[in-house]
Design a protein around this motif. Structure first.
Motif, PDB file in Angstrom:
ATOM      1  N   ARG A   1       0.842  -1.214   0.000  1.00 40.40           N
ATOM      2  CA  ARG A   1       0.000   0.000   0.000  1.00 40.40           C
ATOM      3  C   ARG A   1       0.871   1.255   0.000  1.00 40.40           C
TER       4      ARG A   1
ATOM      5  N   VAL B   1      -8.542   2.275   2.660  1.00 42.86           N
ATOM      6  CA  VAL B   1      -7.950   2.915   1.480  1.00 42.86           C
ATOM      7  C   VAL B   1      -9.062   3.393   0.542  1.00 42.86           C
TER       8      VAL B   1
ATOM      9  N   LEU C   1      -5.262  -4.579  -3.308  1.00 42.62           N
ATOM     10  CA  LEU C   1      -5.122  -4.729  -1.865  1.00 42.62           C
ATOM     11  C   LEU C   1      -6.309  -5.495  -1.310  1.00 42.62           C
TER      12      LEU C   1
END
Length: 486
Positions: free
Chosen positions: A173, A276, A286
């Motif tokens: 990330r 996110v 992710l």
């Protein structure tokens, strides 16, 4: 689905690098390898399943996903099924009415889940790279290059796609430049696995007092997991936990420490609420805690991550196998980001209810619980949400009303169940009598309803409806299969 061999890993143009060998990464890697996709699972820790229990519950929807992989029954034997949740002294949620083969919460240590998923991944041909830390990442139109540090020095790993399942402090990330907005919601949460001198029965029990809260859940092996917090006791995560501290927390919230003794594990941590903004950035995706973290209330963390993996795996396999356009990967974010947001909000509401301090706040909590106890639809909606069986994805405009919904584990004509037919990562067409369907190879199983129905339903590998129609013709079914199965 045939799994992968060592020779398959020599083709980076159709391979996937999964970073992080926790439950989410293990399930995803196993799904991809079973579908014939070469997978390298990168993990910075040495090999070995940790004996720390960490997550402790597996919900019904996650058990259904494990059932579709032939693992659920083995896990149920190991764990302790709880059919009742006693919450804040005034509400008992019975899970028996859940429309699932698993109408309970399964209390089982996370390491048992990881053990089963690792065994499956190994058998499917996943290549493991332990003691390998991702230090750099670059991507182009054709793939992703990971720079990794190993005991041999710095190396490069090339793959068509990379998936970060490397937890709340995800290197993937960070390297793709995604923010992780949110905040810390509670500090100095205490976890402990302890024995009790008094019998609490087989229900999960949670309650709160003016100065904190505590939850006790039985593992079924004589130990209970305690999760608790005491107001004014904020300490760094690194501070050791003592048994007397655990007893004080439980006495304050539940009125007794039930003769706690023989702790086998105690820990302290803080809880954040973060997500996110995008689950996909080009060829990098992710999942799990790398994409979302939230309070432990509701036991959603590991479950949400495993369900992320179940959604993503078949889509990556379809794209890399040439059966679907790359745009299919955008539906991963479209479907799972709202679920992550819902879990974050729901777990946040639960933890804030547990933290209620003043008389007015506690009175409001009691009123909300009393209303939920009296109103059947609220109870059903709450248990469906927490268990995951109520999750459905948004259907396209004009699609059949069932598209996006979870399909229950229906019986099939001639014996067997839907989730057995889903094993191997295939689609399943539930066809009405008289509808003839041409074979589509290993990607599709054609089954008949055990009880005659006129509806044709195409079930995705993750157990959600891809397409459905009433009184469908063979031509309409063929068009649907061309669109969704390839």
């Amino acid at each position: 689905m045939h799994g992968t061999t060592e020779r398959d890993h020599d083709d980076p143009a159709r391979s996937v690098a999964v970073v992080g060998a926790g439950p989410t990464g293990l399930l995803l890697a196993g799904d991809l390898a079973e579908a014939g996709v070469p997978v390298t699972l990168v993990e910075k820790r040495p090999h070995g399943i940790s004996n720390l229990s960490r997550a402790l519950v597996v919900h019904a929807r996650t058990l259904e996903q494990l059932d579709a992989r032939g693992l659920a029954d083995e896990l149920v034997v190991i764990g302790c099924p709880l059919r009742d949740l006693r919450l804040f002294g005034g509400l008992t949620l019975g899970l028996g009415p859940l429309p699932t083969r698993f109408p309970y919460v399964l209390v089982v240590p996370q390491y048992e889940v990881e053990r089963l998923l690792e065994r499956r991944a190994v058998e499917a041909g996943v290549r493991f790279a332990h003691e390998t830390e991702v230090t750099g990442l670059r991507q182009d139109d054709h793939g992703v290059t990971l720079e990794v540090a190993t005991h041999r020095g710095t190396e490069e790993l090339r793959a068509a796609y990379a998936v970060g399942t490397d937890g709340a402090h995800s290197a993937v990330r960070r390297l793709v430049g995604l923010p992780f907005p949110g905040r810390s919601v509670i500090r100095s949460l205490v976890l402990a696995d302890v024995r009790l001198a008094e019998d609490l029965g087989s229900a999960l029990t949670a309650d709160a007092g003016p100065d904190g809260f505590a939850l006790l859940a039985p593992f079924g092996d004589g130990y209970h997991r305690m999760t608790g917090w005491r107001r004014g006791n904020d300490r760094p995560d690194s501070d050791p936990v003592g048994l007397e501290e655990v007893r004080e927390i439980v006495r304050g919230a539940l009125g007794s420490d039930f003769g706690m003794h023989d702790p086998r594990w105690m820990s302290r941590f803080h809880s954040d609420e973060r997500q996110v903004p995008a689950y996909r950035v080009g060829r990098v995706l992710l999942a799990g805690d790398a994409a979302h973290v939230h309070s432990p209330a509701g036991g959603q963390g590991m479950n949400t991550g495993l369900q992320d993996a179940a959604n993503l795996g078949w889509k990556l396999a379809a794209v890399l196998g040439g059966h679907a356009d790359e745009a299919l990967l955008d539906t991963y974010h479209a479907e799972r980001h709202p679920v992550g947001r819902m879990v974050l909000l729901a777990s946040g509401a639960l933890i804030r209810g547990a933290l209620a301090h003043g008389p007015a706040s506690r009175a409001l909590r009691a009123a909300v619980l009393a209303t939920a106890d009296r109103v059947g639809p609220l109870r059903r909606r709450g248990t469906a949400m927490v268990s995951g069986v109520g999750v459905r994805y948004r259907r396209p405009r004009g699609a059949h009303r069932s598209v996006g919904a979870r399909v229950p584990d229906v019986p099939l004509a001639g014996g067997g169940r839907l989730y057995e037919a889903l094993r191997g990562g295939r689609f399943v067409l539930l066809a009405p009598p008289g509808l003839e369907v041409a074979p589509r190879g290993a990607r599709l199983a054609v089954e008949r309803w055990a009880a005659p129905r006129d509806t044709a339903v195409l079930v995705r590998p993750d157990g959600h409806v891809a397409w459905a129609a009433e009184a469908a013709t063979a031509e309409r079914v063929r068009e649907a299969l061309d669109t969704h199965v390839g």
